[in-house]
Write a protein that holds these residues in place. Structure first.
Motif, PDB file in Angstrom:
ATOM      1  N   SER A   1      43.135  36.477  39.916  1.00 43.16           N
ATOM      2  CA  SER A   1      42.753  36.588  38.508  1.00 43.16           C
ATOM      3  C   SER A   1      41.289  36.972  38.343  1.00 43.16           C
ATOM      4  O   SER A   1      40.922  37.651  37.380  1.00 43.16           O
ATOM      5  CB  SER A   1      43.010  35.257  37.781  1.00 43.16           C
ATOM      6  OG  SER A   1      44.383  34.962  37.740  1.00 43.16           O
ATOM      7  N   ALA A   2      40.428  36.531  39.258  1.00 42.60           N
ATOM      8  CA  ALA A   2      38.996  36.819  39.145  1.00 42.60           C
ATOM      9  C   ALA A   2      38.735  38.320  39.142  1.00 42.60           C
ATOM     10  O   ALA A   2      37.868  38.807  38.409  1.00 42.60           O
ATOM     11  CB  ALA A   2      38.234  36.149  40.286  1.00 42.60           C
TER      12      ALA A   2
ATOM     13  N   ALA B   1      39.584  39.455  35.775  1.00 40.68           N
ATOM     14  CA  ALA B   1      38.657  38.894  34.796  1.00 40.68           C
ATOM     15  C   ALA B   1      37.369  39.705  34.732  1.00 40.68           C
ATOM     16  O   ALA B   1      36.861  40.013  33.645  1.00 40.68           O
ATOM     17  CB  ALA B   1      38.349  37.434  35.134  1.00 40.68           C
TER      18      ALA B   1
ATOM     19  N   GLY C   1      35.672  38.896  42.756  1.00 37.10           N
ATOM     20  CA  GLY C   1      35.466  39.131  41.338  1.00 37.10           C
ATOM     21  C   GLY C   1      34.561  40.321  41.074  1.00 37.10           C
ATOM     22  O   GLY C   1      34.831  41.147  40.187  1.00 37.10           O
TER      23      GLY C   1
ATOM     24  N   GLY D   1      49.640  40.753  38.402  1.00 34.34           N
ATOM     25  CA  GLY D   1      49.096  39.419  38.584  1.00 34.34           C
ATOM     26  C   GLY D   1      49.981  38.516  39.424  1.00 34.34           C
ATOM     27  O   GLY D   1      49.706  38.259  40.595  1.00 34.34           O
TER      28      GLY D   1
ATOM     29  N   ASP E   1      44.748  43.781  31.802  1.00 34.29           N
ATOM     30  CA  ASP E   1      43.902  42.907  32.615  1.00 34.29           C
ATOM     31  C   ASP E   1      43.987  41.456  32.154  1.00 34.29           C
ATOM     32  O   ASP E   1      43.940  40.530  32.970  1.00 34.29           O
ATOM     33  CB  ASP E   1      42.454  43.386  32.569  1.00 34.29           C
ATOM     34  CG  ASP E   1      42.234  44.671  33.362  1.00 34.29           C
ATOM     35  OD1 ASP E   1      43.044  44.946  34.269  1.00 34.29           O
ATOM     36  OD2 ASP E   1      41.274  45.392  33.071  1.00 34.29           O
ATOM     37  N   THR E   2      44.104  41.253  30.842  1.00 36.46           N
ATOM     38  CA  THR E   2      44.254  39.887  30.327  1.00 36.46           C
ATOM     39  C   THR E   2      45.520  39.240  30.889  1.00 36.46           C
ATOM     40  O   THR E   2      45.523  38.077  31.314  1.00 36.46           O
ATOM     41  CB  THR E   2      44.299  39.892  28.795  1.00 36.46           C
ATOM     42  OG1 THR E   2      43.088  40.455  28.281  1.00 36.46           O
ATOM     43  CG2 THR E   2      44.454  38.476  28.253  1.00 36.46           C
TER      44      THR E   2
ATOM     45  N   ILE F   1      45.009  38.249  34.402  1.00 38.48           N
ATOM     46  CA  ILE F   1      44.158  37.057  34.550  1.00 38.48           C
ATOM     47  C   ILE F   1      44.951  35.790  34.274  1.00 38.48           C
ATOM     48  O   ILE F   1      44.967  34.843  35.064  1.00 38.48           O
ATOM     49  CB  ILE F   1      42.959  37.123  33.583  1.00 38.48           C
ATOM     50  CG1 ILE F   1      42.042  38.297  33.932  1.00 38.48           C
ATOM     51  CG2 ILE F   1      42.166  35.820  33.606  1.00 38.48           C
ATOM     52  CD1 ILE F   1      41.057  38.633  32.830  1.00 38.48           C
TER      53      ILE F   1
END
Length: 410
Positions: A54-55, A58, A108, A230, A360-361, A364
């Motif tokens: 997720s990083a 994010a 990240g 994801g 992308d949301t 995450i």
């Protein structure tokens, strides 16, 4: 009005981006099977290892607005190249991470470079693709990622047997190779408007939101990010390790088998995806966008939910291939629909960036929630909820307009 024409050629600039995409995907596939296991080697659980996935998304999300401004100021080519170099350096640093927190930081930071080259490439493809072959262009670009993704996880699984850090070093080299391809074969002038050319008006998110197809695309992008970018990358390797691999094996052998099984499952997903891309890319320019978006969401959602029920390798591979087929049918049709909405007379940067941010949301939120479900529930619950999110994305598309001009005119 446009008509599909097989004689219309894909522009040279797009072929260069396609070649670079293949190299990038091949490298990304190397690290996908080993990243969650590498995170767990620092003594963390499924939730924390999913946060590493997720990083990356994010940082992509946070940097997306600034990336768009950089492109407007510097042009696509330098931003594209800088993005690849940033991801290469951060990936190389990941191989030398000495703690979970270093791994989280380095991974990240790679998201910053990723959004730079992704948004640059998508904006160029929308602007340079001839209207009559938009889906074909989207399919060719996505297929480059998927063809690279077929071999990447398998090779990554094999490299994982040499050590969990080796795939990250190889990926860093692959990214530098992709940057070299773009640097050598694309000239700056070919990526920017001619001096004195009129500035295209920007399509804002508010403009796009008035279109039912754009609203539906935002929803399906979120679901696609949640499930296929994801949860699949974060949870499937852990599922393979916990359920599919024989626990009676010694630690070293189990680690090798985990990488191989996860790599095989991700590879067959990529194969199914490539088949779906080929079919949808060639036929949605004739039959329209909606049928392939709807079918893709339905098939992907059902077989993603079923993945958690797999108890052996053949079943896992079959479900992964079917889910990949659905995801492949969705992507080129959705991308072509967005290109139809934006058109060639407007700069779609802001509106396209918002769709990317929605994806992308999902990438995450999905792994974190799914990882929590694994730690406090089961893999079946995590995959079931993920499949349900994908199926919910069908609803806005049922009411969305068909964007293809030829199909609407019939």
């Amino acid at each position: 009005m446009t008509t599909p024409d097989a004689r219309v050629r894909i522009p040279r600039e797009i072929w260069v981006l396609i070649a670079a995409a293949f190299v990038i995907a091949l490298g990304f596939g190397l690290i996908t099977p080993v990243l969650p296991t590498f995170a767990q080697s620092f003594g963390v659980g499924a939730t924390a290892s999913s946060v590493v996935v997720s990083a990356f998304a994010a940082f992509r999300l946070l940097f997306a607005p600034a990336g768009g401004r950089l492109i407007a100021r510097l042009g696509e080519r330098p931003v594209y190249l800088a993005g690849l170099v940033i991801v290469a350096v951060s990936t190389g640093a990941t191989a030398f991470a000495g703690s979970y927190w270093q791994l989280l930081l380095f991974r990240g930071l790679g998201g910053v470079g990723s959004v730079m080259f992704t948004v640059s490439a998508v904006a160029l493809i929308v602007r340079l693709a001839p209207p009559s072959i938009r889906a074909r262009v989207s399919s060719a670009y996505a297929s480059a990622f998927l063809i690279g993704g077929v071999g990447g996880p398998v090779v990554g699984g094999l490299l994982g047997g040499l050590g969990l850090r080796v795939p990250f070093l190889v990926y860093a080299v692959a990214l530098l190779l992709a940057a070299s391809i773009v640097f050598v074969f694309l000239k700056d002038a070919s990526l920017r408007p001619r001096e004195g050319a009129p500035v295209l008006p920007a399509m804002t998110v508010r403009d796009g939101w008035r279109d039912s197809a754009y609203r539906a695309a935002v929803g399906s992008a979120f679901a696609n990010g949640w499930g296929n970018f994801g949860v699949r990358n974060a949870i499937l390797p852990l599922f393979a390790a916990a359920v599919i691999v024989d626990r009676s094996l010694d630690a070293a052998t189990r680690e090798t088998h985990q990488s191989l099984v996860a790599g095989a499952a991700l590879a067959v997903f990529a194969v199914g995806n490539a088949v779906g891309l080929t079919i949808a890319g060639r036929t949605s320019d004739r039959l329209g966008r909606k049928p392939f978006v709807l079918a893709g969401l339905l098939v992907s959602g059902v077989f993603t939910a079923a993945t958690g029920l797999a108890s052996d390798l053949p079943t896992l591979l079959a479900f992964s291939a079917a889910a990949g087929l659905g995801a492949g049918s969705l992507n080129p049709a959705q991308q072509a629909s967005l290109a139809d909405v934006v058109g060639r007379e407007r700069n779609g940067g802001p509106a396209l960036a918002a769709v990317q941010m929605a994806q992308d949301t999902g990438a995450i939120v999905g792994p974190v929630i799914a990882g929590t479900m694994v730690d406090h529930g089961s893999f079946g619950l995590a995959f079931g909820v993920t499949g349900g999110i994908t199926l919910l994305a069908v609803l806005p598309w049922l009411r969305a307009r068909e964007t293809h001009e030829v199909v609407r005119a019939r």
